[in-house]
Design a protein around this motif. Structure first.
Motif, mmCIF file in Angstrom:
data_model
loop_
_atom_site.group_PDB
_atom_site.id
_atom_site.type_symbol
_atom_site.label_atom_id
_atom_site.label_comp_id
_atom_site.label_asym_id
_atom_site.label_seq_id
_atom_site.Cartn_x
_atom_site.Cartn_y
_atom_site.Cartn_z
ATOM 1 N N THR A 1 0.834 -1.208 0.000
ATOM 2 C CA THR A 1 0.000 0.000 0.000
ATOM 3 C C THR A 1 0.866 1.254 0.000
ATOM 4 O OG1 THR A 1 -1.768 -1.153 1.187
ATOM 5 C CG2 THR A 1 -1.798 1.253 1.255
ATOM 6 N N LEU A 2 1.907 1.254 0.821
ATOM 7 C CA LEU A 2 2.794 2.417 0.879
ATOM 8 C C LEU A 2 3.466 2.658 -0.469
ATOM 9 C CD1 LEU A 2 4.474 1.877 4.372
ATOM 10 C CD2 LEU A 2 2.590 3.407 3.800
ATOM 11 N N GLN A 3 3.922 1.563 -1.110
ATOM 12 C CA GLN A 3 4.600 1.715 -2.412
ATOM 13 C C GLN A 3 3.642 2.265 -3.463
ATOM 14 O OE1 GLN A 3 4.126 -0.456 -5.386
ATOM 15 N NE2 GLN A 3 5.499 0.989 -6.441
ATOM 16 N N VAL A 4 2.393 1.805 -3.440
ATOM 17 C CA VAL A 4 1.405 2.268 -4.424
ATOM 18 C C VAL A 4 1.115 3.748 -4.234
ATOM 19 C CG1 VAL A 4 -1.036 2.109 -5.072
ATOM 20 C CG2 VAL A 4 0.334 0.029 -4.844
ATOM 21 N N LEU A 5 0.924 4.168 -2.992
ATOM 22 C CA LEU A 5 0.617 5.572 -2.718
ATOM 23 C C LEU A 5 1.806 6.472 -3.029
ATOM 24 C CD1 LEU A 5 -1.410 5.274 0.621
ATOM 25 C CD2 LEU A 5 -2.291 5.685 -1.680
ATOM 26 N N GLU A 6 3.001 6.043 -2.654
ATOM 27 C CA GLU A 6 4.197 6.841 -2.966
ATOM 28 C C GLU A 6 4.364 6.999 -4.470
ATOM 29 O OE1 GLU A 6 7.246 4.695 -0.975
ATOM 30 O OE2 GLU A 6 6.985 5.736 0.943
ATOM 31 N N SER A 7 4.107 5.920 -5.201
ATOM 32 C CA SER A 7 4.222 5.968 -6.660
ATOM 33 C C SER A 7 3.181 6.915 -7.250
ATOM 34 C CB SER A 7 4.039 4.563 -7.238
ATOM 35 O OG SER A 7 4.049 4.589 -8.649
ATOM 36 N N ALA A 8 1.961 6.861 -6.759
ATOM 37 C CA ALA A 8 0.898 7.738 -7.261
ATOM 38 C C ALA A 8 1.221 9.198 -7.000
ATOM 39 C CB ALA A 8 -0.433 7.354 -6.626
ATOM 40 N N LEU A 9 1.794 9.480 -5.830
ATOM 41 C CA LEU A 9 2.100 10.863 -5.464
ATOM 42 C C LEU A 9 3.257 11.439 -6.270
ATOM 43 C CD1 LEU A 9 1.619 10.574 -1.604
ATOM 44 C CD2 LEU A 9 0.269 12.005 -3.141
ATOM 45 N N GLU A 10 4.001 10.593 -7.003
ATOM 46 C CA GLU A 10 5.034 11.102 -7.892
ATOM 47 C C GLU A 10 4.420 11.849 -9.070
ATOM 48 O OE1 GLU A 10 8.331 11.046 -7.666
ATOM 49 O OE2 GLU A 10 8.327 9.990 -5.740
ATOM 50 N N ASN A 11 3.173 11.491 -9.390
ATOM 51 C CA ASN A 11 2.533 12.074 -10.578
ATOM 52 C C ASN A 11 1.223 12.803 -10.271
ATOM 53 O OD1 ASN A 11 4.276 10.859 -12.853
ATOM 54 N ND2 ASN A 11 3.696 9.033 -11.684
ATOM 55 N N PHE A 12 0.694 12.583 -9.087
ATOM 56 C CA PHE A 12 -0.610 13.158 -8.765
ATOM 57 C C PHE A 12 -0.552 13.903 -7.433
ATOM 58 C CE2 PHE A 12 -1.459 9.446 -11.421
ATOM 59 C CZ PHE A 12 -2.266 10.002 -12.404
ATOM 60 N N SER A 13 -1.468 14.834 -7.298
ATOM 61 C CA SER A 13 -1.589 15.573 -6.042
ATOM 62 C C SER A 13 -2.273 14.711 -4.985
ATOM 63 C CB SER A 13 -2.411 16.845 -6.256
ATOM 64 O OG SER A 13 -3.758 16.508 -6.558
ATOM 65 N N THR A 14 -2.155 15.145 -3.750
ATOM 66 C CA THR A 14 -2.867 14.446 -2.671
ATOM 67 C C THR A 14 -4.358 14.440 -2.960
ATOM 68 O OG1 THR A 14 -1.214 15.369 -1.160
ATOM 69 C CG2 THR A 14 -3.116 14.291 -0.166
ATOM 70 N N SER A 15 -4.868 15.545 -3.460
ATOM 71 C CA SER A 15 -6.284 15.657 -3.799
ATOM 72 C C SER A 15 -6.706 14.582 -4.797
ATOM 73 C CB SER A 15 -6.537 17.054 -4.393
ATOM 74 O OG SER A 15 -7.815 17.133 -4.971
ATOM 75 N N GLN A 16 -5.901 14.362 -5.824
ATOM 76 C CA GLN A 16 -6.226 13.350 -6.839
ATOM 77 C C GLN A 16 -6.082 11.942 -6.286
ATOM 78 O OE1 GLN A 16 -3.312 15.013 -9.577
ATOM 79 N NE2 GLN A 16 -4.930 15.438 -11.083
ATOM 80 N N VAL A 17 -5.044 11.713 -5.491
ATOM 81 C CA VAL A 17 -4.844 10.385 -4.914
ATOM 82 C C VAL A 17 -5.980 10.045 -3.956
ATOM 83 C CG1 VAL A 17 -3.341 9.010 -3.410
ATOM 84 C CG2 VAL A 17 -2.347 10.430 -5.216
ATOM 85 N N VAL A 18 -6.453 11.023 -3.201
ATOM 86 C CA VAL A 18 -7.569 10.783 -2.283
ATOM 87 C C VAL A 18 -8.823 10.374 -3.065
ATOM 88 C CG1 VAL A 18 -9.195 11.980 -0.748
ATOM 89 C CG2 VAL A 18 -6.737 12.207 -0.385
ATOM 90 N N LYS A 19 -9.028 10.994 -4.215
ATOM 91 C CA LYS A 19 -10.175 10.597 -5.040
ATOM 92 C C LYS A 19 -10.027 9.152 -5.512
ATOM 93 C CE LYS A 19 -12.941 12.009 -9.026
ATOM 94 N NZ LYS A 19 -13.103 13.012 -10.122
ATOM 95 N N MET A 20 -8.794 8.766 -5.881
ATOM 96 C CA MET A 20 -8.551 7.381 -6.282
ATOM 97 C C MET A 20 -8.810 6.427 -5.121
ATOM 98 S SD MET A 20 -5.030 7.853 -8.469
ATOM 99 C CE MET A 20 -4.918 9.030 -9.813
ATOM 100 N N ILE A 21 -8.402 6.832 -3.924
ATOM 101 C CA ILE A 21 -8.639 6.006 -2.731
ATOM 102 C C ILE A 21 -10.135 5.819 -2.514
ATOM 103 C CG2 ILE A 21 -8.427 5.958 -0.215
ATOM 104 C CD1 ILE A 21 -5.734 7.443 -0.571
ATOM 105 N N TRP A 22 -10.874 6.910 -2.644
ATOM 106 C CA TRP A 22 -12.333 6.841 -2.465
ATOM 107 C C TRP A 22 -12.954 5.870 -3.473
ATOM 108 C CZ3 TRP A 22 -15.931 8.337 -6.225
ATOM 109 C CH2 TRP A 22 -17.268 8.326 -5.813
ATOM 110 N N ALA A 23 -12.540 5.987 -4.745
ATOM 111 C CA ALA A 23 -13.096 5.119 -5.783
ATOM 112 C C ALA A 23 -12.730 3.663 -5.522
ATOM 113 C CB ALA A 23 -12.584 5.566 -7.149
ATOM 114 N N ALA A 24 -11.481 3.431 -5.078
ATOM 115 C CA ALA A 24 -11.047 2.053 -4.799
ATOM 116 C C ALA A 24 -11.802 1.467 -3.614
ATOM 117 C CB ALA A 24 -9.543 2.038 -4.528
ATOM 118 N N ALA A 25 -12.048 2.260 -2.581
ATOM 119 C CA ALA A 25 -12.801 1.773 -1.420
ATOM 120 C C ALA A 25 -14.239 1.471 -1.796
ATOM 121 C CB ALA A 25 -12.744 2.817 -0.300
ATOM 122 N N LYS A 26 -14.816 2.339 -2.606
ATOM 123 C CA LYS A 26 -16.189 2.115 -3.077
ATOM 124 C C LYS A 26 -16.258 0.838 -3.911
ATOM 125 C CE LYS A 26 -19.876 4.500 -5.627
ATOM 126 N NZ LYS A 26 -20.059 3.506 -6.710
#
Length: 420
Positions: free
Chosen positions: A308-333
Motif C-alpha cells: 500500500t505504501l509503495q502504491v501511494l508513494e508511486s501515485a504521489l510522484e505524478n498526482f496531487s494528494t487531492s487526486q490520490v484521495v479521489k482514487m482512494i475513495w473510488a477504490a474503497a467504493k
C-alpha cells in the motif's frame, strides 16, 4: 483476666456454663429446651451470643494478653474459624472469612498511622528519584543564552511552529500535555507522527519533558531499572529560550524568515530539498489518513503494508494528494461493490484497494485525462504541520493539496541571508 460472664447467665456456675456450651453444640438438643433447662430468658437466636468465648494458646501482639475466640453458631461449618480478640486492650484478629475487616484498637490504629507515614515517605523519596532521573534523561535545562534561528534545521523550524500553534497553553515555556491522534491538538495526521515530532524536537534540545510538572504515573521504572515515559502523559516545556519574551521573538523571527523567504544561510544549502521531502512525507500521511477514513466508513479493515505504501508513494510522484484521495475513495467504493457481488470477506475486499489505486493511476496517465481531485473533507481538517508547511514554509496554500509534490515548486530561491 477472662471476659465477664453475661448477666443473663450469671446465675450459672462455671460447671453449668461448661455444660450449657456442650448442650448448645449437641444438635440433638433443641435451643428452646436448653433455655428452659438452664432458666435463661432470651430469644433462641440470641443464645450463642451469651456463650463465653474460649481461651486460646495465642497471645495479643501488643499487650501479650490471652486471645479469646468467639463461639461460632452451631449451624456453621466446624472448619469455619471465628475472630480472636484480646479482652485486655480490645485488639481483634478477624477470621479469614472476614479478613477484609479492620481492627480499630488503639494499637492497630497507631500502627496504620505509622505505616501510612512511612509509605508516604518512601513514595515521596521514590518520586523524587524518578523525577530527578527523568529530568536528567528526558529534560533540558533552560539555556542562559537563547537559541537563534541558526540553531534550527528547517524541518525542526516547521515542527516547532506547528507544535507551538497547536499547544493549548498560553505560556510559550510550559506547554502541558499533547493528545494522541490529534483529538484535541491536531499537530500531525496520526499518533505515530505526533510521537515522532515530539521525540525529534526533544532530541534536538528544543523541548524537554517537564519532569517536575508531570504526574508520576507518566513515568515507568522497569524491573531492570530502565526509566521510560508515556509520551502523551508527560508535560512538555520549551527549552530554546530563557523567558517568554525571548521565545516570542525567536518564533516571530522564524515565521518572518519563511514569510519573506529571507532564509538563514544554512537553510539555503539543503532547505529546499528538506521541505520537498517533508511535503512528500505528509502527502503520503494524509493519503493514509483518508484511506483509513474511507475504509472504516465502509466497515473495511485498515491495515496498510509495504504494498500500500509503495502504491501511494508511486501515485504521489505524478498526482496531487487531492487526486490520490479521489482514487482512494473510488477504490474503497469498488471494494464494497466487489464484496457484495462476490460474497468475499471484508479483509479480502480491502486487499483489492491498493491494486485498484494503481490501476486508476496508470489509466489516468495513459489516457491523459484531466483528472480533477477532491476538495478536503470537512471531517478531516488539516493538521497544524500541514498548515505551516503549505501556507507558511512552501507558501503554496491550497496548491499544497492540489499539486503533486515537486522540487521545482519549493526551489523558488529565497532572498540572501540578511546577515550577509
Amino acid at each position: 483476666m477472662p471476659p465477664e460472664v453475661d448477666p443473663k447467665i450469671a446465675h450459672l456456675s462455671p460447671d453449668d456454663i461448661e455444660l450449657l456450651v456442650a448442650c448448645y453444640y449437641d444438635k440433638t438438643n433443641k435451643v428452646v429446651d436448653i433455655l428452659e433447662q438452664f432458666e435463661i430468658d432470651v430469644h433462641p437466636t440470641q443464645l450463642r451470643k451469651l456463650l463465653p468465648p474460649s481461651i486460646t494458646d495465642e497471645h495479643c501482639p501488643y499487650c501479650s494478653g490471652a486471645l479469646y475466640k468467639e463461639r461460632p453458631a452451631r449451624t456453621e461449618p466446624s472448619s469455619l474459624d471465628c475472630d480472636l480478640f484480646c479482652d485486655k486492650c480490645g485488639h481483634r484478629e478477624f477470621a479469614e472469612y472476614y479478613s477484609w475487616k479492620t481492627c480499630n484498637c488503639a494499637a492497630c490504629t497507631e500502627r496504620r498511622r505509622i505505616e501510612a507515614k512511612e509509605e508516604a515517605r518512601l513514595r515521596q523519596s521514590h518520586e523524587e528519584v524518578v523525577r530527578s532521573r527523568a529530568h536528567y534523561s528526558f529534560g533540558h535545562d533552560r539555556p542562559s543564552t537563547p537559541y537563534t534561528i541558526y540553531d534550527f534545521q528547517i524541518t525542526e523550524a516547521v515542527y516547532l511552529l506547528a507544535l507551538m500553534r497547536a499547544s493549548r497553553a498560553e505560556s510559550l515555556l510550559a506547554l502541558g500535555t499533547f493528545s494522541p491522534n490529534g483529538i484535541q491538538d491536531n499537530i500531525t495526521t496520526s499518533t505515530d507522527q505526533t510521537s515522532l515530532l515530539l521525540r525529534e524536537l526533544r532530541d534536538a534540545g528544543v523541548i524537554g519533558v517537564a519532569a517536575y510538572q508531570s504526574p508520576i504515573e507518566a513515568f515507568d521504572l522497569g524491573d531492570d531499572d530502565t526509566l521510560s515515559y508515556y509520551i502523551f502523559k508527560v508535560h512538555y516545556e520549551t527549552t530554546f529560550a530563557p523567558d517568554e519574551d525571548t521565545a516570542a521573538e525567536l518564533l516571530k523571527e522564524i515565521e518572518q524568515a519563511f514569510r519573506t523567504k529571507n532564509w538563514p544561510h544554512h537553510w539555503r544549502f539543503d532547505g529546499a530539498e528538506d521541505l520537498y521531502d517533508l511535503w512528500k512525507k505528509f502527502a503520503l500521511e494524509e493519503s493514509l489518513q483518508y484511506l483509513r477514513y474511507y475504509l472504516e466508513e465502509r466497515k473495511l479493515p485498515y491495515n496498510p503494508g509495504p504494498k500500500t505504501l509503495q502504491v501511494l508513494e508511486s501515485a504521489l510522484e505524478n498526482f496531487s494528494t487531492s487526486q490520490v484521495v479521489k482514487m482512494i475513495w473510488a477504490a474503497a467504493k469498488g471494494a464494497v461493490d466487489f464484496m457484495q457481488r462476490k460474497g468475499v470477506s471484508a479483509k479480502h475486499a480491502a486487499n483489492t484497494v491498493p491494486g485498484a489505486i494503481q490501476r486508476y493511476a496508470d489509466r489516468v496517465l495513459a489516457e491523459g485525462w484531466d483528472y480533477k481531485g477532491f476538495e478536503r473533507n470537512y471531517n478531516m481538517p488539516r493538521s497544524m504541520v500541514v498548515e505551516i508547511l503549505h501556507d507558511l514554509a512552501l507558501q503554496l496554500g491550497s496548491k499544497g493539496w492540489s499539486t503533486s509534490p515537486n522540487l521545482e515548486s519549493v526551489s523558488n530561491q529565497p532572498l540572501i541571508d540578511a546577515s550577509e
